[in-house]
Design a protein around this motif. Structure first.
Motif, mmCIF file in Angstrom:
data_model
loop_
_atom_site.group_PDB
_atom_site.id
_atom_site.type_symbol
_atom_site.label_atom_id
_atom_site.label_comp_id
_atom_site.label_asym_id
_atom_site.label_seq_id
_atom_site.Cartn_x
_atom_site.Cartn_y
_atom_site.Cartn_z
ATOM 1 N N ASN A 4 11.260 28.902 -6.520
ATOM 2 C CA ASN A 4 10.146 28.099 -6.005
ATOM 3 C C ASN A 4 9.262 27.576 -7.136
ATOM 4 N N GLU A 5 9.045 28.407 -8.154
ATOM 5 C CA GLU A 5 8.227 27.971 -9.277
ATOM 6 C C GLU A 5 8.934 26.879 -10.069
ATOM 7 N N LEU A 6 10.240 27.021 -10.273
ATOM 8 C CA LEU A 6 10.991 25.993 -10.999
ATOM 9 C C LEU A 6 11.045 24.686 -10.204
ATOM 10 N N LEU A 7 11.175 24.785 -8.900
ATOM 11 C CA LEU A 7 11.157 23.571 -8.067
ATOM 12 C C LEU A 7 9.787 22.893 -8.137
ATOM 13 N N ARG A 8 8.725 23.701 -8.152
ATOM 14 C CA ARG A 8 7.375 23.130 -8.280
ATOM 15 C C ARG A 8 7.247 22.382 -9.596
ATOM 16 N N LEU A 9 7.725 22.982 -10.673
ATOM 17 C CA LEU A 9 7.678 22.322 -11.982
ATOM 18 C C LEU A 9 8.533 21.068 -11.998
ATOM 19 N N GLN A 195 19.186 25.921 -9.439
ATOM 20 C CA GLN A 195 20.084 27.075 -9.389
ATOM 21 C C GLN A 195 20.883 27.196 -10.681
ATOM 22 N N MET A 196 21.368 26.068 -11.193
ATOM 23 C CA MET A 196 22.099 26.087 -12.466
ATOM 24 C C MET A 196 21.245 26.681 -13.571
ATOM 25 N N ALA A 197 20.000 26.233 -13.659
ATOM 26 C CA ALA A 197 19.094 26.724 -14.698
ATOM 27 C C ALA A 197 18.921 28.230 -14.587
ATOM 28 N N MET A 198 18.792 28.718 -13.363
ATOM 29 C CA MET A 198 18.600 30.143 -13.146
ATOM 30 C C MET A 198 19.879 30.934 -13.429
ATOM 31 N N GLN A 199 21.025 30.377 -13.048
ATOM 32 C CA GLN A 199 22.299 31.050 -13.309
ATOM 33 C C GLN A 199 22.570 31.130 -14.814
ATOM 34 N N LEU A 200 22.226 30.087 -15.536
ATOM 35 C CA LEU A 200 22.373 30.127 -16.993
ATOM 36 C C LEU A 200 21.428 31.156 -17.602
ATOM 37 N N ALA A 201 20.249 31.292 -17.036
ATOM 38 C CA ALA A 201 19.301 32.292 -17.540
ATOM 39 C C ALA A 201 19.855 33.704 -17.377
ATOM 40 N N GLU A 202 20.638 33.919 -16.340
ATOM 41 C CA GLU A 202 21.282 35.218 -16.143
ATOM 42 C C GLU A 202 22.428 35.420 -17.137
ATOM 43 N N LEU A 234 15.878 13.790 -17.285
ATOM 44 C CA LEU A 234 14.808 14.376 -18.098
ATOM 45 C C LEU A 234 14.167 15.573 -17.405
ATOM 46 N N ARG A 235 13.950 15.455 -16.109
ATOM 47 C CA ARG A 235 13.366 16.574 -15.366
ATOM 48 C C ARG A 235 14.283 17.806 -15.447
ATOM 49 N N THR A 236 15.567 17.582 -15.291
ATOM 50 C CA THR A 236 16.520 18.697 -15.337
ATOM 51 C C THR A 236 16.557 19.328 -16.713
ATOM 52 N N LEU A 237 16.564 18.506 -17.755
ATOM 53 C CA LEU A 237 16.562 19.029 -19.122
ATOM 54 C C LEU A 237 15.329 19.915 -19.353
ATOM 55 N N ALA A 238 14.187 19.454 -18.890
ATOM 56 C CA ALA A 238 12.955 20.225 -19.078
ATOM 57 C C ALA A 238 13.026 21.569 -18.356
ATOM 58 N N ILE A 239 13.519 21.559 -17.129
ATOM 59 C CA ILE A 239 13.629 22.796 -16.352
ATOM 60 C C ILE A 239 14.608 23.764 -17.013
ATOM 61 N N PHE A 240 15.718 23.227 -17.522
ATOM 62 C CA PHE A 240 16.689 24.073 -18.208
ATOM 63 C C PHE A 240 16.055 24.752 -19.419
ATOM 64 N N LYS A 241 15.245 23.991 -20.161
ATOM 65 C CA LYS A 241 14.620 24.563 -21.345
ATOM 66 C C LYS A 241 13.572 25.613 -20.979
ATOM 67 N N ILE A 242 12.794 25.334 -19.976
ATOM 68 C CA ILE A 242 11.773 26.292 -19.543
ATOM 69 C C ILE A 242 12.422 27.591 -19.053
ATOM 70 N N ALA A 243 13.528 27.460 -18.330
ATOM 71 C CA ALA A 243 14.213 28.642 -17.804
ATOM 72 C C ALA A 243 15.024 29.376 -18.866
ATOM 73 N N ASN A 244 15.359 28.667 -19.961
ATOM 74 C CA ASN A 244 16.197 29.234 -21.022
ATOM 75 C C ASN A 244 15.567 28.956 -22.385
#
Length: 302
Positions: A4-9, A195-202, A234-244
């Motif tokens: 939910n936090e990543l979706l908000r961002l 979900q991808m960003a979170m799965q990569l974080a795992e 760009l939004r996806t790249l930013a989320i990926f970086k924040i999560a990883n």
């Protein structure tokens, strides 16, 4: 960070989002390069891929190249400021072309080149193959999850997302660095990108290659050019970086779908690596252009 936090961002003002992701990047940009060491005739039905034998894409196919060709191309990559060099082969597994022992020899040759670290992207591994790669001195293994686990059946049915995850686990088990990323724009939802960003974080890869779908004629995804736009990339790249935050996000195939302005914006806010030169079946930039861009941005080539 939860979904939910990543979706908000993801949905906040883009400039504000990029400002947040920029807090996690360094001033270095890492270059890597590859050789397409075996092309085409792949048994898998990945819907994005020109190399799948399931589709009539009319690409040039060829068996494993000679070790000397790998050495020559690796030296050229080093001259273009790459610090990592990968052998990449088509096929579900390394031994699909009965080539695994030769691939081990290729890795050993790359390791002999001072200042260049070996990488390989040769398919789904058995435990014994992972062990032999580590013993050969392979520094990093590349194996993408490609998309979220929930969307994977829409992309490929001849192997599973968990097959890919198992290879990622084997790579880390035997002490090699893991390079593991995605392809954006294959019809996934915003939630599935998160979900991808979170799965990569795992999974915790050292490097996350970001590919953007370049639709290939005669593949099932040939008309998927409109599945993602530049803003959402760009939004996806930013989320990926924040999560990883500890992983290096790396521009790979399809980055030419971003304007020059947005490629530079990504390098200033969330991307810290570039796969230079051409890709497997699509064209990239001349390395000289990337060297110039990095200098213009006031960054260092790592």
């Amino acid at each position: 960070m939860d979904k939910n936090e990543l979706l908000r961002l993801y949905n906040m003002d883009l400039d504000e989002l990029l400002k947040i992701s920029s807090q996690y990047i360094k001033n270095d940009v890492e270059f890597c390069s590859l050789i397409n060491a075996r092309n085409g005739k792949c048994s898998q039905n990945c819907k994005y891929c020109a190399q799948s034998s399931h589709y009539c894409t009319n690409i040039e196919t060829y068996p494993l190249v000679e070790v000397e060709e790998v050495k020559k191309t690796a030296l050229e990559a080093k001259a273009n400021k790459a610090s990592r060099f990968a052998i990449v082969t088509s096929g579900k597994t390394p031994d699909e072309g009965r080539d695994f022992q030769i691939e081990l020899d290729m890795i050993k040759e790359i390791n002999k080149i001072e200042g260049l670290q070996s990488c390989a992207s040769i398919g789904i591994l058995t435990e014994e193959q992972a062990k032999q790669l580590a013993e050969a001195g392979l520094k990093r293994f590349h194996h993408n999850i490609n998309t979220s686990k929930s969307y994977y059946p829409e992309v490929c049915t001849t192997h599973t997302w968990d097959d890919r995850l198992n290879t990622c686990k084997l790579v880390k088990k035997y002490g090699m660095e893991l390079c593991c990323g995605v392809i954006l724009g294959m019809g996934e939802s915003v939630e599935q990108r998160v979900q991808m960003a979170m799965q990569l974080a795992e999974i915790q890869p050292a490097s996350i290659p970001i590919n953007i779908l370049m639709p290939i004629p005669e593949t099932p995804f040939e008309n998927y050019l409109d599945k993602i736009d530049e803003e959402n990339i760009l939004r996806t790249l930013a989320i990926f970086k924040i999560a990883n935050p500890q992983a290096v996000l790396r521009f790979c195939g399809g980055r030419m779908r971003l304007s020059e302005e947005n490629q530079k914006k990504a390098l200033q806010t969330c991307v810290e690596g570039i796969l230079i030169g051409n890709y497997l079946t699509t064209v990239g930039k001349a390395p000289e252009e990337d060297i110039k861009t990095v200098a213009e941005l006031g960054k260092n080539i790592k």
